[in-house]
Scaffold this motif. Structure first.
Motif, PDB file in Angstrom:
ATOM      1  N   TRP A  98       1.050  -0.910  -0.218  1.00  0.00           N
ATOM      2  CA  TRP A  98       0.118   0.203  -0.168  1.00  0.00           C
ATOM      3  C   TRP A  98       0.835   1.213  -0.381  1.00  0.00           C
ATOM      4  O   TRP A  98       1.943   1.115   0.680  1.00  0.00           O
ATOM      5  CB  TRP A  98      -0.665  -0.147   1.598  1.00  0.00           C
ATOM      6  CG  TRP A  98      -1.458   1.662   1.706  1.00  0.00           C
ATOM      7  CD1 TRP A  98      -2.995   1.633   0.800  1.00  0.00           C
ATOM      8  CD2 TRP A  98      -1.553   2.211   2.094  1.00  0.00           C
ATOM      9  NE1 TRP A  98      -3.205   3.050   1.366  1.00  0.00           N
ATOM     10  CE2 TRP A  98      -1.836   3.605   1.947  1.00  0.00           C
ATOM     11  CE3 TRP A  98      -0.089   2.561   3.209  1.00  0.00           C
ATOM     12  CZ2 TRP A  98      -2.383   4.709   2.982  1.00  0.00           C
ATOM     13  CZ3 TRP A  98       0.266   3.759   3.798  1.00  0.00           C
ATOM     14  CH2 TRP A  98      -1.443   4.869   3.821  1.00  0.00           C
ATOM     15  N   PRO A  99       0.232   2.623  -0.988  1.00  0.00           N
ATOM     16  CA  PRO A  99      -0.962   2.278  -1.496  1.00  0.00           C
ATOM     17  C   PRO A  99      -0.456   1.332  -3.294  1.00  0.00           C
ATOM     18  O   PRO A  99      -1.034   1.284  -3.620  1.00  0.00           O
ATOM     19  CB  PRO A  99      -0.793   3.717  -1.568  1.00  0.00           C
ATOM     20  CG  PRO A  99      -0.072   4.042  -1.538  1.00  0.00           C
ATOM     21  CD  PRO A  99       1.422   3.255  -0.591  1.00  0.00           C
ATOM     22  N   LEU A 191      -2.678  -6.631  -1.562  1.00  0.00           N
ATOM     23  CA  LEU A 191      -2.027  -6.298  -0.488  1.00  0.00           C
ATOM     24  C   LEU A 191      -0.821  -7.143   0.334  1.00  0.00           C
ATOM     25  O   LEU A 191      -1.086  -7.560   0.661  1.00  0.00           O
ATOM     26  CB  LEU A 191      -2.688  -5.585   0.452  1.00  0.00           C
ATOM     27  CG  LEU A 191      -3.382  -4.652  -0.065  1.00  0.00           C
ATOM     28  CD1 LEU A 191      -4.719  -3.639   1.114  1.00  0.00           C
ATOM     29  CD2 LEU A 191      -2.933  -3.087  -0.715  1.00  0.00           C
ATOM     30  N   GLN A 194      -1.727  -8.238   4.186  1.00  0.00           N
ATOM     31  CA  GLN A 194      -3.072  -8.090   4.772  1.00  0.00           C
ATOM     32  C   GLN A 194      -3.404  -8.583   5.765  1.00  0.00           C
ATOM     33  O   GLN A 194      -2.781 -10.026   5.084  1.00  0.00           O
ATOM     34  CB  GLN A 194      -3.299  -7.458   2.993  1.00  0.00           C
ATOM     35  CG  GLN A 194      -3.915  -8.935   2.294  1.00  0.00           C
ATOM     36  CD  GLN A 194      -5.171  -9.559   2.948  1.00  0.00           C
ATOM     37  OE1 GLN A 194      -5.138  -9.614   3.466  1.00  0.00           O
ATOM     38  NE2 GLN A 194      -5.395 -10.338   1.894  1.00  0.00           N
ATOM     39  N   VAL A 219      -8.848  -0.613   2.610  1.00  0.00           N
ATOM     40  CA  VAL A 219      -8.217   0.500   2.228  1.00  0.00           C
ATOM     41  C   VAL A 219      -9.961   1.271   1.914  1.00  0.00           C
ATOM     42  O   VAL A 219     -11.023   0.513   1.100  1.00  0.00           O
ATOM     43  CB  VAL A 219      -7.115   0.084   0.906  1.00  0.00           C
ATOM     44  CG1 VAL A 219      -7.731   1.628   0.001  1.00  0.00           C
ATOM     45  CG2 VAL A 219      -6.155  -0.182   1.245  1.00  0.00           C
ATOM     46  N   ILE A 225      -5.424   3.893   4.534  1.00  0.00           N
ATOM     47  CA  ILE A 225      -5.781   2.240   4.924  1.00  0.00           C
ATOM     48  C   ILE A 225      -6.432   2.409   6.399  1.00  0.00           C
ATOM     49  O   ILE A 225      -6.055   2.828   6.677  1.00  0.00           O
ATOM     50  CB  ILE A 225      -3.967   2.235   4.903  1.00  0.00           C
ATOM     51  CG1 ILE A 225      -3.558   0.340   4.968  1.00  0.00           C
ATOM     52  CG2 ILE A 225      -3.267   3.241   5.848  1.00  0.00           C
ATOM     53  CD1 ILE A 225      -2.456   0.208   5.006  1.00  0.00           C
TER      54      ILE A 225
END
Length: 246
Positions: A98-99, A191, A194, A219, A225
């Protein structure tokens, strides 16, 4: 698609923004360079690249964004387009930090910087900068970075990769209206780290830097986030507010 190839330039994003302000360029015009002297990353950081070894490209995207609240949609699309292109080359264990940093295993192989300009008639014109470490092999001073060549132990055709990424990007934008929810889900599922506990550093100019543990939960639609904290609350952070520690 119009392709402009340069030998050396300060910034392909700046060059393309300048062109777009003076001329009615075709949508998806692409600028590439062998060497970039003032490459930019997120939060004003520098993007350093060994001359001639890596992919440096900028793409003009018009007639997609019409609202400031939608700008992160383009980040989702571009990240997934790059991931799709690399998957077709059998680059292993790809994910998005991220991002929109591109990772293979736990090493950064690419970064994306999107700069948006609002025209006088309200249109939003975007210039997408993409940097990928392709054939560079020396990362002595960048312990978290790697390249496609290091990971796969072979060299890659940068020119073919430019065309492949541009093709994937156009396809993602074309299907966005009918598949936006699916693409958002794909983005979240891609991600980096995650769903697992990991440390973060809180960046605050008023208070001392502070580390904390959290779990990435999602997100938001504007790109913040969402992190589950140790007290079971969920907080949202912008890119300038926290840093992942890994």
């Amino acid at each position: 698609m119009k392709l402009i190839k340069l030998d050396a330039i300060d910034s392909t994003n700046d060059f393309l923004k300048s062109l777009a302000s003076q001329d009615e360029l075709d949508n998806f015009t692409v600028v590439t360079a062998e060497n970039q002297t003032k490459g930019k990353g997120q939060m004003g950081s520098k993007w350093q690249s060994e001359s001639g070894k890596n992919l440096i490209m900028s793409v003009l995207v018009k007639e997609f964004l019409y609202d400031n609240e939608q700008v992160f949609n383009l980040s989702v699309i571009v990240s997934l387009a790059v991931i799709d292109a690399l998957k077709s080359l059998n680059i292993p264990d790809l994910c998005i930090k991220w991002p929109n940093d591109i990772m293979s295993y736990n090493k950064k192989v690419g970064g994306i910087l999107i700069e948006n300009t609002i025209k006088s008639d309200g249109r939003i014109v975007s210039v997408i900068g993409i940097g990928l470490n392709v054939n560079q092999t020396n990362f002595d001073h960048l312990p978290n970075a790697s390249s496609l060549a290091v990971i796969c132990k072979t060299e890659f055709d940068k020119n073919a990769l430019v065309l492949l990424i541009a093709e994937k990007l156009q396809h993602k934008i074309k299907i966005w209206e009918t598949t936006s929810l699916d693409l958002w889900k794909e983005y979240f599922n891609s991600l980096f780290r995650q769903g697992v506990p990991m440390p973060f550093k809180k960046l605050n100019t008023k208070n001392p830097e502070q580390n904390f543990m959290g779990i990435i939960q999602g997100v938001s639609s504007v790109g913040k986030i969402q992190i589950l904290l140790e007290d079971d609350s969920v907080s949202e952070f912008e890119i300038k507010e926290i840093q992942m520690l890994y």
